[in-house]
Motif scaffolding. Structure first.
Motif, PDB file in Angstrom:
ATOM      1  N   HIS A 481      14.671  -9.605  21.889  1.00  0.00           N
ATOM      2  CA  HIS A 481      15.029 -10.001  23.255  1.00  0.00           C
ATOM      3  C   HIS A 481      14.094 -11.087  23.758  1.00  0.00           C
ATOM      4  O   HIS A 481      12.918 -10.854  24.021  1.00  0.00           O
ATOM      5  N   GLY A 482      14.633 -12.298  23.906  1.00  0.00           N
ATOM      6  CA  GLY A 482      13.842 -13.388  24.437  1.00  0.00           C
ATOM      7  C   GLY A 482      13.494 -13.153  25.896  1.00  0.00           C
ATOM      8  O   GLY A 482      14.260 -12.567  26.647  1.00  0.00           O
ATOM      9  N   LEU A 483      12.331 -13.600  26.297  1.00  0.00           N
ATOM     10  CA  LEU A 483      11.943 -13.680  27.707  1.00  0.00           C
ATOM     11  C   LEU A 483      10.911 -14.783  27.807  1.00  0.00           C
ATOM     12  O   LEU A 483       9.892 -14.750  27.098  1.00  0.00           O
ATOM     13  N   TYR A 484      11.180 -15.769  28.661  1.00  0.00           N
ATOM     14  CA  TYR A 484      10.326 -16.950  28.728  1.00  0.00           C
ATOM     15  C   TYR A 484      10.226 -17.553  27.317  1.00  0.00           C
ATOM     16  O   TYR A 484      11.244 -17.866  26.725  1.00  0.00           O
ATOM     17  N   ASP A 485       9.044 -17.667  26.743  1.00  0.00           N
ATOM     18  CA  ASP A 485       8.933 -18.236  25.395  1.00  0.00           C
ATOM     19  C   ASP A 485       8.722 -17.154  24.344  1.00  0.00           C
ATOM     20  O   ASP A 485       8.454 -17.451  23.184  1.00  0.00           O
ATOM     21  N   GLY A 486       8.834 -15.898  24.749  1.00  0.00           N
ATOM     22  CA  GLY A 486       8.627 -14.807  23.802  1.00  0.00           C
ATOM     23  C   GLY A 486       9.924 -14.351  23.178  1.00  0.00           C
ATOM     24  O   GLY A 486      11.002 -14.488  23.741  1.00  0.00           O
ATOM     25  N   GLY A 487       9.836 -13.761  22.002  1.00  0.00           N
ATOM     26  CA  GLY A 487      11.033 -13.278  21.324  1.00  0.00           C
ATOM     27  C   GLY A 487      11.855 -14.410  20.747  1.00  0.00           C
ATOM     28  O   GLY A 487      11.383 -15.529  20.579  1.00  0.00           O
ATOM     29  N   ALA A 488      13.119 -14.147  20.446  1.00  0.00           N
ATOM     30  CA  ALA A 488      14.040 -15.101  19.816  1.00  0.00           C
ATOM     31  C   ALA A 488      13.450 -15.573  18.489  1.00  0.00           C
ATOM     32  O   ALA A 488      13.593 -14.892  17.483  1.00  0.00           O
ATOM     33  N   GLY A 489      12.767 -16.717  18.467  1.00  0.00           N
ATOM     34  CA  GLY A 489      12.203 -17.184  17.203  1.00  0.00           C
ATOM     35  C   GLY A 489      10.945 -16.460  16.798  1.00  0.00           C
ATOM     36  O   GLY A 489      10.624 -16.370  15.597  1.00  0.00           O
ATOM     37  N   ALA A 490      10.178 -15.938  17.751  1.00  0.00           N
ATOM     38  CA  ALA A 490       8.918 -15.263  17.443  1.00  0.00           C
ATOM     39  C   ALA A 490       9.205 -13.919  16.779  1.00  0.00           C
ATOM     40  O   ALA A 490       9.843 -13.050  17.364  1.00  0.00           O
ATOM     41  N   GLY A 491       8.737 -13.745  15.561  1.00  0.00           N
ATOM     42  CA  GLY A 491       8.997 -12.527  14.802  1.00  0.00           C
ATOM     43  C   GLY A 491      10.230 -12.603  13.929  1.00  0.00           C
ATOM     44  O   GLY A 491      10.445 -11.730  13.081  1.00  0.00           O
ATOM     45  N   LEU A 492      11.078 -13.623  14.124  1.00  0.00           N
ATOM     46  CA  LEU A 492      12.334 -13.689  13.387  1.00  0.00           C
ATOM     47  C   LEU A 492      12.119 -13.822  11.890  1.00  0.00           C
ATOM     48  O   LEU A 492      12.885 -13.246  11.097  1.00  0.00           O
ATOM     49  N   ASP A 493      11.109 -14.548  11.457  1.00  0.00           N
ATOM     50  CA  ASP A 493      10.881 -14.735  10.023  1.00  0.00           C
ATOM     51  C   ASP A 493      10.705 -13.389   9.324  1.00  0.00           C
ATOM     52  O   ASP A 493      11.292 -13.129   8.268  1.00  0.00           O
ATOM     53  N   ASP A 494       9.919 -12.508   9.931  1.00  0.00           N
ATOM     54  CA  ASP A 494       9.715 -11.184   9.340  1.00  0.00           C
ATOM     55  C   ASP A 494      10.998 -10.355   9.394  1.00  0.00           C
ATOM     56  O   ASP A 494      11.383  -9.715   8.401  1.00  0.00           O
ATOM     57  N   TYR A 495      11.652 -10.339  10.542  1.00  0.00           N
ATOM     58  CA  TYR A 495      12.887  -9.559  10.663  1.00  0.00           C
ATOM     59  C   TYR A 495      13.937 -10.044   9.668  1.00  0.00           C
ATOM     60  O   TYR A 495      14.652  -9.251   9.060  1.00  0.00           O
ATOM     61  N   TRP A 496      14.021 -11.369   9.496  1.00  0.00           N
ATOM     62  CA  TRP A 496      15.092 -11.889   8.650  1.00  0.00           C
ATOM     63  C   TRP A 496      14.821 -11.648   7.175  1.00  0.00           C
ATOM     64  O   TRP A 496      15.763 -11.607   6.366  1.00  0.00           O
ATOM     65  N   LYS A 497      13.565 -11.503   6.802  1.00  0.00           N
ATOM     66  CA  LYS A 497      13.286 -11.111   5.419  1.00  0.00           C
ATOM     67  C   LYS A 497      13.860  -9.728   5.123  1.00  0.00           C
ATOM     68  O   LYS A 497      14.225  -9.427   3.987  1.00  0.00           O
ATOM     69  N   LEU A 498      13.952  -8.890   6.161  1.00  0.00           N
ATOM     70  CA  LEU A 498      14.592  -7.590   6.011  1.00  0.00           C
ATOM     71  C   LEU A 498      16.107  -7.705   6.153  1.00  0.00           C
ATOM     72  O   LEU A 498      16.872  -7.161   5.343  1.00  0.00           O
ATOM     73  N   MET A 499      16.563  -8.393   7.184  1.00  0.00           N
ATOM     74  CA  MET A 499      17.974  -8.377   7.553  1.00  0.00           C
ATOM     75  C   MET A 499      18.810  -9.385   6.775  1.00  0.00           C
ATOM     76  O   MET A 499      20.026  -9.211   6.635  1.00  0.00           O
ATOM     77  N   GLY A 500      18.194 -10.437   6.286  1.00  0.00           N
ATOM     78  CA  GLY A 500      18.975 -11.486   5.642  1.00  0.00           C
ATOM     79  C   GLY A 500      19.357 -11.189   4.215  1.00  0.00           C
ATOM     80  O   GLY A 500      20.298 -11.784   3.687  1.00  0.00           O
ATOM     81  N   GLY A 501      18.644 -10.264   3.578  1.00  0.00           N
ATOM     82  CA  GLY A 501      18.905 -10.035   2.158  1.00  0.00           C
ATOM     83  C   GLY A 501      19.266  -8.620   1.790  1.00  0.00           C
ATOM     84  O   GLY A 501      19.600  -8.348   0.635  1.00  0.00           O
ATOM     85  N   SER A 502      19.249  -7.700   2.734  1.00  0.00           N
ATOM     86  CA  SER A 502      19.574  -6.309   2.427  1.00  0.00           C
ATOM     87  C   SER A 502      21.073  -6.145   2.221  1.00  0.00           C
ATOM     88  O   SER A 502      21.884  -6.729   2.944  1.00  0.00           O
ATOM     89  N   GLN A 503      21.440  -5.321   1.243  1.00  0.00           N
ATOM     90  CA  GLN A 503      22.852  -5.122   0.925  1.00  0.00           C
ATOM     91  C   GLN A 503      23.632  -4.609   2.122  1.00  0.00           C
ATOM     92  O   GLN A 503      24.768  -4.995   2.339  1.00  0.00           O
ATOM     93  N   ARG A 504      23.026  -3.719   2.921  1.00  0.00           N
ATOM     94  CA  ARG A 504      23.775  -3.105   4.011  1.00  0.00           C
ATOM     95  C   ARG A 504      23.513  -3.761   5.361  1.00  0.00           C
ATOM     96  O   ARG A 504      23.910  -3.250   6.384  1.00  0.00           O
TER      97      ARG A 504
END
Length: 937
Positions: A481-504
């Motif tokens: 959840h973005g707010l001001y300049d926090g969230g959205a892109g911040a942390g996405l690299d780590d989350y996407w390593k989980l979410m971008g390649g998992s089978q489910r």
């Protein structure tokens, strides 16, 4: 006309709003080859066709600004945006405003014998409609849905008619208010989408629902009315260029029939996906048994199959897909929820520029033209029934589900129906969606698990890891959840390593696309985000690109680097002019992309910004199928290493840039050697007092405190330069244990030694005015910041030019998306999403700085880094009210030279709940840096 192009083949030029058609460049016959076989539906606009093309109506609001005053208002629009009523964000709407509308129109006499409907694309929220003083029908309830009245008997053809509508901002039905008016978003009132008359032949095709599958099977479920005798319904499939797909097919229709189904099979049709948005059209004609055409319509559709394979994934046309999307409100600061194809195209273009392939309609169905453009440009859609933590009752909700699905059913872009949001669903409505959708799309309950898809919101990094490793498809409809300049892109690299390649994992949707800021004319035009409730966007209110835009574009690019080391801005030593790539497309082979390289030269300080292209070329695109890895041979010239940097850009099959990487060939020590030349003549003198020593080289005077070893003053001739009080440890403390100063060739050295977190500081002023600072410090364990600080008065700063990764600031968990170049930005005091709205923001952390020139009222302060990896911190940014967890720490002082910087949280999660990049810096022991300064008028 955009909003009803999918249901009408021709548009009457009768009426007050027809000028909008030519302004939009809309053809009355639709796409090529769409000439009707028989009589078509004729449409007369009563309002303008969108927020860019309006028609004035008489208007009066009952409360708030200009209450009781009859005036004129553009339609379609929200009345708050034109000086009427009051602004409301969620909660009870007090006072409960009503808007009274009046408009006169003259329908053509040629409509005699036709069935005429008065069509509202939407009205907020209850609409009581009268034609020539007579009620058109029951009050419509629900603010985001198409509704219509049969007004055939109420109209006087060829004469002026009076249309009156009373639109209540609050509904008389409490469940409508719960679902729509109490949500966490701005509430508006008015006729904010177009109003029109539609004239049908007495025997008519009323609606068409298409089911076109990837195997070529096609079915059209047609609703009929007024069929006077035995008839035949005939259809022809076409491509959008008008060419036929197969032959015509038909079905007999009995007298009085109200429905019919036509089926056929197309041989190997071009399929629709977000990567290949191939569209088709079906033309239908209802005719008498003798062949006399009664009514013709056309519908646009795409051949594609959606599957939710339980415990596996989401599939389109037999291939597993990963959704990369954002939540989008229909919103513009000066027009509220009233929109236009221009604004819709802008938003879709920006989403695709971020390499998004999906959008969630939060929290209501959008304008029909938005979905038309998603079909055309290629974007997967989650279409949503309104309901934000509270729901519609079944009685009022069922007609709204019907209206939603009947309007939107034929859009191939729509993958799922959302039944409300975050508990705002009424389970009794779940099966209603399938009644009107022959494709049988799955229904989701965003925030929980339903239809085999776990859409739970705002999971931590650890819970996300558990979910993607589980047995259920995971697709959060809101995360980070973005707010001001926090969230959205911040942390996405780590989350996407989980979410971008998992089978489910089926991907997810970031909250949210834009900062929802209303221009308040009762506050002098100020932008209002209702405190911290609405500035959640990746984009600013007028679609200004904030830093996360570029981070998301980088991380969600369908072309990725196989070697993670290559995401640094300096080449690894092993670079061999070949780049290994991973294809993250779902359907596209990389041979369809274009790869171009450029060799760049960067200017030195004072010689401009940007870069010069020394050479360029195109690399042969590799044959890499989705999910595979391949090598790209760049074919660089033999002297490529003489350039400052190499840039590689990738464009997709449509010509859209999807990513670019720039690697510096020349490193920070090379720039230091180039820019900081030792003096060959002259000498430095020193003047000492009881508390200070001043080093003097020409007009440059550097004063060092003997009590602390820190810079205490700089003068350039008779003018002060206010850099002082450093280097101070960014974390911890230091105690001076020794101080000395002495001549060193053409220069003079001041040496300070410490116990504690700072080990030593060595100043050396050379005869040519270059000041070298060499410092050593020690740190172990976890730290928010690693490095040293200085003081400088922010009020004196005017701008910055620098060679480093930019132009946006970074955080420890948002380092991707910036590129090395020579950048410049003027000083600004923007609080991201809250005030200022100047991007890129001036203040904050700047990555991998080689050199920088701080422009001040006291002259230019040049800084040159002698080693790689320096973070330059410039002051502490402003933050809007109540940032919750979207906070980041900064060290003391105003200017810092850092080896480690802090991460930032998001609205709901502090950094401790996010991934590895959000953890503190793990200090490695002893650190050493050299930084050069020069002070010029």
């Amino acid at each position: 006309m955009e909003f009803n192009r999918r249901t009408a083949l021709s548009i009457s030029t009768v009426g007050a709003a027809t000028a909008g058609l030519s302004a939009l460049g809309v053809s009355s016959a639709g796409e090529a080859g769409a000439e009707p076989v028989g009589p078509a539906t004729e449409t007369m606009l009563l309002t303008g066709c969108d927020a860019d093309h309006t028609v004035d109506w008489d208007f009066q609001v009952t409360a708030g600004r200009r209450a009781g005053e009859w005036s004129r208002i553009p339609t379609p629009s929200n009345w708050e945006c034109h000086g009427f009523g009051s602004y409301h964000y969620g909660g009870d709407l007090v006072p409960a405003e009503k808007g009274n509308y009046r408009h006169r129109f003259t329908p053509p006499t040629s409509w005699a014998g036709r069935r005429i409907f008065l069509v509202f694309e939407a009205a907020m929220t209850d609409a009581d409609v009268r034609v020539n003083g007579v009620s058109a029908g029951p009050v419509h309830q629900g603010g985001f849905y198409r509704f219509r009245y049969d007004v055939t008997a109420l109209l006087r053809l060829g004469e002026p008619n009076l249309l009156e509508a009373t639109v209540s901002k609050e509904s008389a039905d409490n469940s409508v208010n719960d679902a729509e008016r109490r949500g966490d978003f701005w509430n508006f009132g008015g006729l904010f989408r177009p109003v029109s008359l539609e004239a049908y032949p007495s025997a008519r095709i009323d609606r068409v629902a298409v089911d076109a599958r990837a195997d070529g099977t096609f079915a059209a479920h047609v609703t009929l009315a007024g069929v006077p005798a035995a008839a035949r319904l005939t259809a022809q499939l076409r491509r959008l260029d008008g060419s036929a797909v197969g032959g015509a097919f038909s079905v007999a229709v009995a007298s009085g029939a109200t429905d019919a189904t036509l089926t056929t099979t197309a041989s190997q049709p071009e399929l629709w996906t977000a990567e290949t948005p191939n569209l088709h059209r079906v033309e239908l004609t209802l005719a008498s048994a003798a062949g006399e055409p009664w009514h013709s319509v056309a519908e646009r559709f795409g051949f594609r199959t959606i599957e939710v394979r339980t415990g596996d994934g989401v599939y389109v046309n037999g291939k597993r897909i990963v959704l990369k999307g954002a939540n989008r409100h229909t919103f513009w600061p000066t027009s509220g929820r009233a929109s236009s194809p221009r604004l819709a195209r802008l938003d879709i273009g920006l989403m695709k520029d971020m390499n998004m392939n999906a959008v969630r309609m939060s929290h209501y169905p959008p304008d029909a033209f938005f979905l038309d453009l998603c079909d055309e440009l290629g974007l997967y859609v989650l279409d949503e029934l309104t309901g934000w933590q509270r729901r519609y009752d079944e009685g009022v909700g069922a007609p709204l589900v019907k209206a939603l699905v009947e309007r939107d059913v034929n859009h191939p872009s729509i993958l799922f129906w959302d039944n409300g949001n975050e508990g705002g669903w009424n389970a009794a409505l779940d099966d209603d969606f399938g009644r009107y959708d022959p494709q049988g799309r799955a229904v989701l309950h965003p925030w929980t698990t339903f239809s085999g898809v776990d859409t739970s919101h705002y999971q931590t990094y650890s819970s996300t890891a558990s979910k993607v490793a589980g047995g259920t498809i995971f697709m959060p409809t809101e995360f980070l959840h973005g707010l001001y300049d926090g969230g959205a892109g911040a942390g996405l690299d780590d989350y996407w390593k989980l979410m971008g390649g998992s089978q489910r994992s089926a991907g997810g949707f970031i909250w949210a696309l834009v900062d929802e800021s209303v221009v308040r004319d009762d506050r002098g035009g100020a932008l209002d985000t209702n405190g911290s409730r609405a500035p959640d966007g990746i984009l600013g209110p007028y679609r200004e690109k904030e830093g996360s835009f570029f981070t998301i574009k980088d991380i969600w690019s369908p072309v990725q680097l196989a070697n993670s080391a290559y995401y640094e801005s300096v080449f690894p030593a092993s670079f061999d002019k070949t780049v290994k790539l991973v294809n993250r497309y779902d359907f596209t082979n990389l041979r369809r992309c274009r790869f171009t390289w450029q060799l760049l030269a960067f200017p030195v300080p004072g010689a401009g910004t940007g870069h010069q292209v020394l050479a360029q070329g195109q690399a042969e695109a590799p044959d890499v199928v989705p999910g595979a890895t391949g090598a790209l041979a760049l074919g660089l010239p033999v002297d490529w290493t003489s350039a400052d940097a190499l840039q590689l850009s990738v464009t997709d099959p449509t010509g859209r840039n999807i990513t670019a990487w720039t690697w510096r060939i020349r490193k920070a020590p090379d720039y230091a050697a180039l820019l900081v030349r030792p003096a060959t003549t002259g000498s430095v003198t020193a003047a000492e007092t009881a508390g200070e020593v001043t080093l003097i080289a020409g007009a440059t005077r550097i004063t060092i405190s003997k009590a602390g070893g820190r810079l205490s003053g700089v003068r350039l001739g008779s003018s002060p330069v206010s850099l002082a009080n450093g280097p101070a440890p960014a974390g911890g403390a230091a105690t001076l244990t020794g101080f000395s100063h002495f001549r060193d060739g053409t220069g003079w050295v001041a040496q300070a030694d410490y116990s504690g977190d700072l080990a030593s500081v060595r100043w050396r002023l050379d005869a040519n005015g270059w000041l070298r600072l060499e410092y050593r410090y020690r740190a172990t364990g976890d730290h928010d910041h690693l490095g040293v600080n200085f003081d400088y008065p922010e009020a004196n700063v005017r701008g910055l030019t620098w060679l480093g990764d930019g132009p946006y600031r970074v955080y420890k968990n948002r380092l991707r998306g910036v590129q090395p170049d020579v950048w410049r930005k003027p000083y600004n005091d923007t609080a991201t999403g809250a005030s200022g709205y100047q991007y890129p923001e001036f203040k904050g952390y700047h990555a991998r700085t080689c050199w920088a020139v701080l422009e001040t009222t006291e002259g230019a302060v040049t800084v040159v880094a002698a080693e790689e990896g320096l973070f330059l911190r410039l002051f502490t940014p402003k933050v809007g009210p109540d940032p919750q967890n979207a906070v980041v720490t900064y060290p003391a002082g105003g200017i810092s030279f850092l080896d480690g910087i802090a991460p930032i949280g998001n609205k709901f999660h502090g950094v401790a709940a996010l991934g590895p990049e959000s953890r503190p810096n793990a200090a490695a022991g002893d650190y050493h840096r050299t930084v050069y300064f020069r002070f010029d008028a």
